[in-house]
Design a protein around this motif. Structure first.
Motif, PDB file in Angstrom:
ATOM      1  N   HIS A 197      40.188  35.322  47.074  1.00 12.45           N
ATOM      2  CA  HIS A 197      39.915  34.382  45.983  1.00 12.45           C
ATOM      3  C   HIS A 197      41.079  34.285  44.992  1.00 12.45           C
ATOM      4  N   ILE A 198      41.860  35.346  44.881  1.00 11.84           N
ATOM      5  CA  ILE A 198      42.930  35.357  43.862  1.00 11.84           C
ATOM      6  C   ILE A 198      44.318  35.493  44.489  1.00 11.84           C
ATOM      7  N   LEU A 199      44.546  36.568  45.233  1.00  8.46           N
ATOM      8  CA  LEU A 199      45.889  36.879  45.714  1.00  8.46           C
ATOM      9  C   LEU A 199      46.417  35.858  46.728  1.00  8.46           C
ATOM     10  N   LYS A 200      45.603  35.504  47.709  1.00  6.38           N
ATOM     11  CA  LYS A 200      46.071  34.587  48.756  1.00  6.38           C
ATOM     12  C   LYS A 200      46.273  33.167  48.237  1.00  6.38           C
ATOM     13  N   LYS A 201      45.746  32.884  47.047  1.00  8.35           N
ATOM     14  CA  LYS A 201      45.911  31.555  46.452  1.00  8.35           C
ATOM     15  C   LYS A 201      47.085  31.529  45.462  1.00  8.35           C
ATOM     16  N   ALA A 208      45.651  48.990  35.237  1.00  5.46           N
ATOM     17  CA  ALA A 208      46.159  49.982  34.289  1.00  5.46           C
ATOM     18  C   ALA A 208      45.653  51.358  34.702  1.00  5.46           C
ATOM     19  N   LEU A 209      46.577  52.297  34.839  1.00  2.00           N
ATOM     20  CA  LEU A 209      46.236  53.665  35.230  1.00  2.00           C
ATOM     21  C   LEU A 209      46.471  54.603  34.059  1.00  2.00           C
ATOM     22  N   TYR A 210      45.493  55.452  33.793  1.00  3.57           N
ATOM     23  CA  TYR A 210      45.635  56.500  32.781  1.00  3.57           C
ATOM     24  C   TYR A 210      45.304  57.812  33.463  1.00  3.57           C
ATOM     25  N   ASN A 211      46.272  58.704  33.501  1.00  4.11           N
ATOM     26  CA  ASN A 211      46.133  59.938  34.294  1.00  4.11           C
ATOM     27  C   ASN A 211      45.805  59.597  35.740  1.00  4.11           C
ATOM     28  N   ASP A 212      46.461  58.536  36.225  1.00  4.20           N
ATOM     29  CA  ASP A 212      46.324  58.066  37.613  1.00  4.20           C
ATOM     30  C   ASP A 212      44.927  57.537  37.947  1.00  4.20           C
ATOM     31  N   GLU A 213      44.115  57.316  36.937  1.00  5.25           N
ATOM     32  CA  GLU A 213      42.776  56.745  37.155  1.00  5.25           C
ATOM     33  C   GLU A 213      42.775  55.293  36.689  1.00  5.25           C
ATOM     34  N   PRO A 214      42.269  54.363  37.502  1.00  2.20           N
ATOM     35  CA  PRO A 214      42.198  52.958  37.063  1.00  2.20           C
ATOM     36  C   PRO A 214      41.202  52.785  35.925  1.00  2.20           C
ATOM     37  N   VAL A 215      41.714  52.349  34.770  1.00  2.00           N
ATOM     38  CA  VAL A 215      40.854  52.213  33.590  1.00  2.00           C
ATOM     39  C   VAL A 215      40.862  50.793  33.032  1.00  2.00           C
ATOM     40  N   GLY A 216      41.663  49.922  33.628  1.00  2.00           N
ATOM     41  CA  GLY A 216      41.710  48.540  33.154  1.00  2.00           C
ATOM     42  C   GLY A 216      42.280  47.630  34.223  1.00  2.00           C
ATOM     43  N   VAL A 217      41.844  46.388  34.227  1.00  2.00           N
ATOM     44  CA  VAL A 217      42.316  45.408  35.210  1.00  2.00           C
ATOM     45  C   VAL A 217      42.451  44.043  34.544  1.00  2.00           C
ATOM     46  N   CYS A 218      43.280  43.198  35.129  1.00  2.00           N
ATOM     47  CA  CYS A 218      43.424  41.830  34.643  1.00  2.00           C
ATOM     48  C   CYS A 218      44.022  40.987  35.759  1.00  2.00           C
ATOM     49  N   ALA A 219      43.597  39.729  35.831  1.00  2.00           N
ATOM     50  CA  ALA A 219      44.068  38.844  36.902  1.00  2.00           C
ATOM     51  C   ALA A 219      44.797  37.637  36.340  1.00  2.00           C
ATOM     52  N   LEU A 220      45.767  37.190  37.099  1.00  2.00           N
ATOM     53  CA  LEU A 220      46.495  35.956  36.823  1.00  2.00           C
ATOM     54  C   LEU A 220      46.132  35.013  37.969  1.00  2.00           C
ATOM     55  N   ILE A 221      45.256  34.064  37.697  1.00  2.00           N
ATOM     56  CA  ILE A 221      44.699  33.204  38.748  1.00  2.00           C
ATOM     57  C   ILE A 221      45.419  31.852  38.767  1.00  2.00           C
ATOM     58  N   ARG A 222      45.923  31.490  39.929  1.00  2.00           N
ATOM     59  CA  ARG A 222      46.602  30.198  40.090  1.00  2.00           C
ATOM     60  C   ARG A 222      45.591  29.075  39.882  1.00  2.00           C
ATOM     61  N   MET A 223      45.951  28.080  39.055  1.00  2.00           N
ATOM     62  CA  MET A 223      45.047  26.979  38.762  1.00  2.00           C
ATOM     63  C   MET A 223      45.526  25.680  39.420  1.00  2.00           C
ATOM     64  N   ASN A 224      44.592  24.911  39.876  1.00  2.00           N
ATOM     65  CA  ASN A 224      44.885  23.573  40.400  1.00  2.00           C
ATOM     66  C   ASN A 224      44.602  22.584  39.276  1.00  2.00           C
ATOM     67  N   ASP A 225      45.518  22.568  38.315  1.00  4.92           N
ATOM     68  CA  ASP A 225      45.283  21.812  37.086  1.00  4.92           C
ATOM     69  C   ASP A 225      46.618  21.246  36.612  1.00  4.92           C
ATOM     70  N   PRO A 226      46.654  19.982  36.203  1.00  3.19           N
ATOM     71  CA  PRO A 226      47.928  19.373  35.764  1.00  3.19           C
ATOM     72  C   PRO A 226      48.457  19.973  34.464  1.00  3.19           C
ATOM     73  N   ASP A 227      47.574  20.610  33.674  1.00  6.41           N
ATOM     74  CA  ASP A 227      47.991  21.134  32.372  1.00  6.41           C
ATOM     75  C   ASP A 227      48.386  22.608  32.395  1.00  6.41           C
ATOM     76  N   TYR A 228      47.840  23.353  33.352  1.00  4.25           N
ATOM     77  CA  TYR A 228      48.060  24.795  33.336  1.00  4.25           C
ATOM     78  C   TYR A 228      48.439  25.315  34.719  1.00  4.25           C
TER      79      TYR A 228
END
Length: 307
Positions: A197-201, A208-228
């Motif tokens: 849904h995200i990477l292949k598009k 985000a890793l804290y003491n090598d443990e995943p504690v946060g995530v965020c995605a940059l999603i490709r948009m099919n939009d003329p403005d963004y």
């Protein structure tokens, strides 16, 4: 602890000497009474609230000192003629007598302090004024909290998504969404299949890793939009790891990736009840834009960032 201890030791030493100075001049006063006495020595009666404000003491502290000085006959309390609800405090005849007697003590103490100051390299009065001013602007507690945040955030690593973080990506988002809202179909699509849904598009996910443990995530999603070009989405930070600037670090990673890919704008959707998140987006430079159609029921604010 060291600063507090040193100041207390210095205070104790000066207070001990002060008590003996009063005795030297035959003035039957305790050092702790002096600020109240000095305010009243100018001849004007005042309320306890006014005295407390002027000397920077608490109302309770001044009330206690006033009671002690009333018992010794130095000051008296009386009703304000213009406002019967107020009690005014002023010097008695005994207090006025002491006020005359203490004049010589003032001169000698002042000269002793001037002599002491002349023998020092650093001006204690100016140093105290600087500390008081700076601590008034930002308390020591707040400064320690900021240093803690800086130290802990320096231990956070932001890395690119790998399949081993798939469950963390799902769990962290599901946790915050379920806390405030409800999971929606669009959530399940992105969280159950982030690769498809995200990477292949053409999108990207950061962890985000804290003491090598995943504690946060965020995605940059490709948009099919003329403005963004991209949408900043699916940002989630574990409640157990908040206060470490993780949201800021994830957002910064997404912004840098978007610039690297030649994007001119970033878009995001959120909800105004998420005040810390909205504050973070403003700090990152996002501004509110006119409402657009959203696939999420919970979205009631749209924002953009010109890169």
């Amino acid at each position: 602890m060291a600063i507090g201890s040193r100041l207390r030791l210095l205070t104790d030493k000066i207070t001990e000497d002060a008590a003996q100075v009063y005795s030297l001049y035959g003035v039957p006063m305790q050092p702790k009474w002096f600020p109240v006495f000095y305010v009243l020595s100018r001849g004007e009666s005042k309320t306890i609230t006014e005295i407390a404000r002027e000397i920077g003491h608490s109302h309770v502290s001044v009330s206690k000192i006033v009671r002690e000085m009333v018992q010794k006959g130095f000051i008296r309390e009386k009703k304000d003629k213009t406002d019967g609800r107020k009690n005014l405090v002023g010097l008695t005849a005994k207090g006025l007598e002491i006020n005359e007697k203490i004049a010589a003590q003032y001169i000698d103490v002042n000269n002793a302090i001037e002599e002491l100051t002349s023998q020092t390299k650093h001006d204690l009065w100016k140093a105290m004024e600087e500390w008081e001013f700076l601590l008034e602007q930002k308390s020591l507690l707040r400064r320690v909290q900021e240093q803690q945040k800086l130290r802990e955030s320096s231990q956070v690593k932001v890395v690119a998504y790998q399949p081993k973080y798939r469950q963390a990506f799902y769990d962290l988002n599901e946790e915050w969404i379920s806390t405030y809202f409800k999971m929606e179909p669009s959530d399940y699509k992105a969280l159950e299949d982030p690769e498809g849904h995200i990477l292949k598009k053409g999108g990207h996910i950061f962890v985000a890793l804290y003491n090598d443990e995943p504690v946060g995530v965020c995605a940059l999603i490709r948009m099919n939009d003329p403005d963004y070009d991209f949408e900043l989405a699916k940002m989630a930070v574990s409640p157990r790891a908040q206060g470490k600037s993780i949201g800021w670090l994830l957002g910064k990673a997404c912004m840098e990736k978007a610039r690297e890919l030649g994007a001119s704008k970033l878009y995001l959707e959120s909800n105004t009840i998420l005040k810390p998140a909205i504050s973070l987006y403003h700090k990152m430079g996002f501004q509110k834009v006119a409402a657009r159609k959203s696939p999420y029921e919970r979205a009631n604010i749209q924002m953009e960032l010109v890169l």
